[in-house]
Scaffold this motif. Structure first.
Motif, PDB file in Angstrom:
ATOM      1  N   PHE A  10       1.008  -1.228   0.120  1.00 13.23           N
ATOM      2  CA  PHE A  10       0.120   0.084  -0.168  1.00 13.23           C
ATOM      3  C   PHE A  10       1.085   1.296  -0.001  1.00 13.23           C
ATOM      4  N   THR A  28       1.720   4.128  -8.305  1.00  9.35           N
ATOM      5  CA  THR A  28       0.444   3.832  -7.867  1.00  9.35           C
ATOM      6  C   THR A  28       0.005   3.483  -6.363  1.00  9.35           C
ATOM      7  N   THR A  29      -1.202   3.827  -5.809  1.00  9.41           N
ATOM      8  CA  THR A  29      -1.475   3.533  -4.674  1.00  9.41           C
ATOM      9  C   THR A  29      -1.706   2.025  -4.172  1.00  9.41           C
ATOM     10  N   ASN A  30      -1.756   1.254  -5.303  1.00 11.32           N
ATOM     11  CA  ASN A  30      -1.809  -0.278  -5.313  1.00 11.32           C
ATOM     12  C   ASN A  30      -3.335  -0.659  -4.919  1.00 11.32           C
ATOM     13  N   LEU A  31      -4.337   0.231  -5.083  1.00  8.70           N
ATOM     14  CA  LEU A  31      -5.549   0.239  -4.422  1.00  8.70           C
ATOM     15  C   LEU A  31      -6.500   0.191  -5.932  1.00  8.70           C
ATOM     16  N   ASN A  32      -7.339  -0.826  -6.117  1.00 11.13           N
ATOM     17  CA  ASN A  32      -7.977  -0.772  -7.340  1.00 11.13           C
ATOM     18  C   ASN A  32      -9.365  -0.154  -7.137  1.00 11.13           C
ATOM     19  N   ASP A  33      -9.748   0.762  -7.995  1.00 12.59           N
ATOM     20  CA  ASP A  33     -10.753   1.656  -7.838  1.00 12.59           C
ATOM     21  C   ASP A  33     -11.399   1.331  -9.273  1.00 12.59           C
TER      22      ASP A  33
END
Length: 74
Positions: A10, A28-33
């Motif tokens: 993260f 990236t944030t490594n969060l999938n939106d």
């Protein structure tokens, strides 16, 4: 040869802007939106892919439970 740098799972300092997302070399944030996608066709593809499978919690199987004992055994 260039050594790969480890990135955190993260990354709170990552870029949230859709236009800045990169598969390789991005920050990236490594969060999938999945509600905010870079390409419109991906949104349609994702929704179609999600409709191609089901999970047991979403399907009422109460009638199947009643019918199961009445199936003919082979």
């Amino acid at each position: 040869m260039t050594e790969l740098k480890k990135k955190p799972l993260f990354n709170p300092e990552g870029n949230l802007d859709v236009r800045l997302r990169r598969m390789i070399g991005g920050n990236t944030t490594n969060l999938n939106d999945f509600n905010n996608m870079k390409y419109a066709w991906v949104s349609d593809w994702y929704r179609q892919a999600m409709n191609n499978f089901w999970i047991p919690e979403e399907i009422n199987l109460s009638q199947d439970v009643k019918d199961y004992p009445r199936l003919l055994s082979a």
